[in-house]
Design an enzyme around this catalytic site. Structure first.
Site, PDB file in Angstrom:
ATOM      1  N   ASP A  85     -33.776  28.821  50.127  1.00  0.00           N
ATOM      2  CA  ASP A  85     -34.710  28.782  49.006  1.00  0.00           C
ATOM      3  C   ASP A  85     -35.513  30.081  49.027  1.00  0.00           C
ATOM      4  OD1 ASP A  85     -36.658  28.309  47.120  1.00  0.00           O
ATOM      5  OD2 ASP A  85     -37.277  26.377  47.916  1.00  0.00           O
ATOM      6  N   GLU A  87     -31.095  29.898  46.217  1.00  0.00           N
ATOM      7  CA  GLU A  87     -31.922  29.233  45.211  1.00  0.00           C
ATOM      8  C   GLU A  87     -33.084  30.111  44.770  1.00  0.00           C
ATOM      9  OE1 GLU A  87     -34.842  25.324  45.178  1.00  0.00           O
ATOM     10  OE2 GLU A  87     -32.809  25.120  45.945  1.00  0.00           O
ATOM     11  N   ASP A  92     -38.052  20.540  37.808  1.00  0.00           N
ATOM     12  CA  ASP A  92     -38.956  19.589  38.444  1.00  0.00           C
ATOM     13  C   ASP A  92     -39.478  18.678  37.345  1.00  0.00           C
ATOM     14  OD1 ASP A  92     -41.524  18.398  39.377  1.00  0.00           O
ATOM     15  OD2 ASP A  92     -41.084  19.571  41.180  1.00  0.00           O
ATOM     16  N   HIS A 148     -35.585  19.560  41.340  1.00  0.00           N
ATOM     17  CA  HIS A 148     -36.484  19.898  42.437  1.00  0.00           C
ATOM     18  C   HIS A 148     -37.159  18.621  42.901  1.00  0.00           C
ATOM     19  CE1 HIS A 148     -40.527  21.520  43.836  1.00  0.00           C
ATOM     20  NE2 HIS A 148     -39.663  22.117  44.637  1.00  0.00           N
ATOM     21  N   GLU A 163     -32.651  15.935  46.074  1.00  0.00           N
ATOM     22  CA  GLU A 163     -33.454  16.648  47.075  1.00  0.00           C
ATOM     23  C   GLU A 163     -34.577  15.776  47.606  1.00  0.00           C
ATOM     24  OE1 GLU A 163     -35.997  20.810  47.632  1.00  0.00           O
ATOM     25  OE2 GLU A 163     -35.661  20.029  45.600  1.00  0.00           O
TER      26      GLU A 163
END
Length: 408
Positions: A229, A255, A305, A332, A352
């Site tokens: 990430d 990412e 997200d 996310h 995740e």
């Protein structure tokens, strides 16, 4: 056509907004909706590469440049039959002002099922100051999630059933944190680590992150996923070199190498990456149009997200964009708010789990302590049955230091 009397739904009578943590609060380090608002010695604040890493004074800690200043936003909606729903996100006191003094006019008086109408009105009414993302969209997301929670509780169904029902019996998770080797022992299918170095550190920075990757690969073996990430911290040259250096260690994906607006950077990186390595991003993208651009740039996995992209209503639209191009949508980490959506998506084969324990050595509920009965993976899995409570299936912990700074 009017609804039959038995099917008439209540209207929304009240919307209220509360904050916890953040720069305006008296109590800090509480976690909750703003999971960056943690105490000292937490992996999530330990020398992680960011766009601010080029400044020495902001290199060690993300909190030093203010990643935790917003705090938690809690939105509560109440129906005319007395039912309440709520949700949380990251927007704090700023979000409270927007809810109470602007968005409330689009919510109160509507039927509890008029979620898409409210959503469209909120998006259009804030365009002139939202900038297409950020705290305004976080706030809209929170309202949208609270409305879905209320609707589910009124009709006594979990949100995932309102969205069309589960397409699988369980959700498998990878873990994001500092210790993929421990995540493997907890039953997760993979581990995503933050990069700690960026372009300002040159080739030495790449070598340091690759050394960590090599060590973790030796610990977990060949069949466990490992990912990086990069949190918007890189440029195309650096990301390309990192990708090729990571390829021998079977890195599954890179990412969020760049800020969300740098569409051409993502397009270029996709051309440069080793074959078989995935390019992923999206957590800081706040509009459907932005996700369409990322999709067209060749992003393999879109990662909205749900608390920052417009809520469940937007997330379903983003999933459709990805599906139309044969791409995956893997949100996310956002706990129950993601779980209820992704279990209905055919293009989300895994999800995740953000490890919010200070040393990533045990599974802590992501939004602890704000949510009561927040489900967490066991052996890396959450089943559909665990989501079978009305709404999102969680309650608000009113023992938290919640403040209502504005009223309308």
């Amino acid at each position: 056509m009017a609804l039959a009397p038995s099917l008439k739904l209540p209207t929304i009578t009240h919307i209220r907004a509360y904050s916890m943590g953040g720069a305006a609060a008296k109590v800090h380090g509480q976690g909750g909706g703003d999971y960056h608002d943690q105490g000292k010695d937490h992996w999530i604040d330990d020398h992680i590469a960011t766009p601010m890493s080029k400044y020495e004074e902001y290199k060690q800690s993300r909190q030093s440049f203010g990643i935790n200043v917003l705090g938690t936003l809690v939105v509560e909606v109440e129906a005319s039959d007395g039912t309440t729903g709520f949700a949380i996100s990251t927007a704090g006191t700023v979000g409270c002002f927007i809810v109470e003094h602007h968005l409330s006019r689009f919510v109160e008086g509507k039927r509890v099922d008029q979620i898409k109408l409210i959503h469209d009105q909120m998006l259009n009414a804030t365009q002139y100051y939202s900038g297409g993302g950020g705290v305004v969209i976080n706030t809209i997301s929170c309202v949208d999630l609270a409305l879905w929670d209320l609707y589910g509780k009124v009709v006594k169904l979990p949100v995932y059933k309102l969205l069309g029902g589960a397409v699988r019996d369980e959700i498998h998770f990878y873990a994001t944190g500092a210790r993929p080797d421990l995540a493997q022992k907890m039953g997760f299918i993979g581990g995503k680590m933050p990069t700690h170095w960026g372009p300002a550190d040159g080739d030495e920075g790449i070598a340091k992150d690759i050394a960590t990757l090599k060590e973790m690969r030796e610990r977990v073996g060949d069949n466990f996923w490992l990912m990086f990430d990069c949190w918007m911290s890189q440029d195309v040259n650096y990301a390309t070199k990192l990708a090729h250096a990571a390829a021998p260690y079977k890195l599954k994906w890179l990412e969020e190498c760049f800020p969300p607006q740098q569409i051409e950077s993502y397009r270029e990186l996709k051309k440069n990456m080793p074959k078989g390595m995935l390019m992923t991003t999206g957590e800081h993208t706040g509009t459907l149009e932005g996700f369409k651009e990322l999709s067209e740039a060749g992003v393999d996995i879109l990662q909205p997200d749900v608390g920052w992209c417009g809520g469940v209503t937007s997330l379903c639209e983003i999933a459709a964009v990805a599906k139309s191009r044969g791409q995956l949508v893997v949100p996310h980490g956002s706990s129950v708010y993601s779980h209820h959506a992704v279990i209905t998506f055919t293009n989300t084969p895994f999800s995740e789990m953000l490890m919010t324990s200070p040393h990533a050595d045990y599974v802590r509920p992501q939004f602890d302590p704000v949510l009561i009965d927040e489900p967490v993976p066991h052996d890396g899995v959450i089943t559909a049955e665990e989501l079978d409570k009305p709404g999102f299936g969680v309650e608000l912990n009113r023992d938290c230091p919640l403040e209502r700074p504005f009223e309308h």
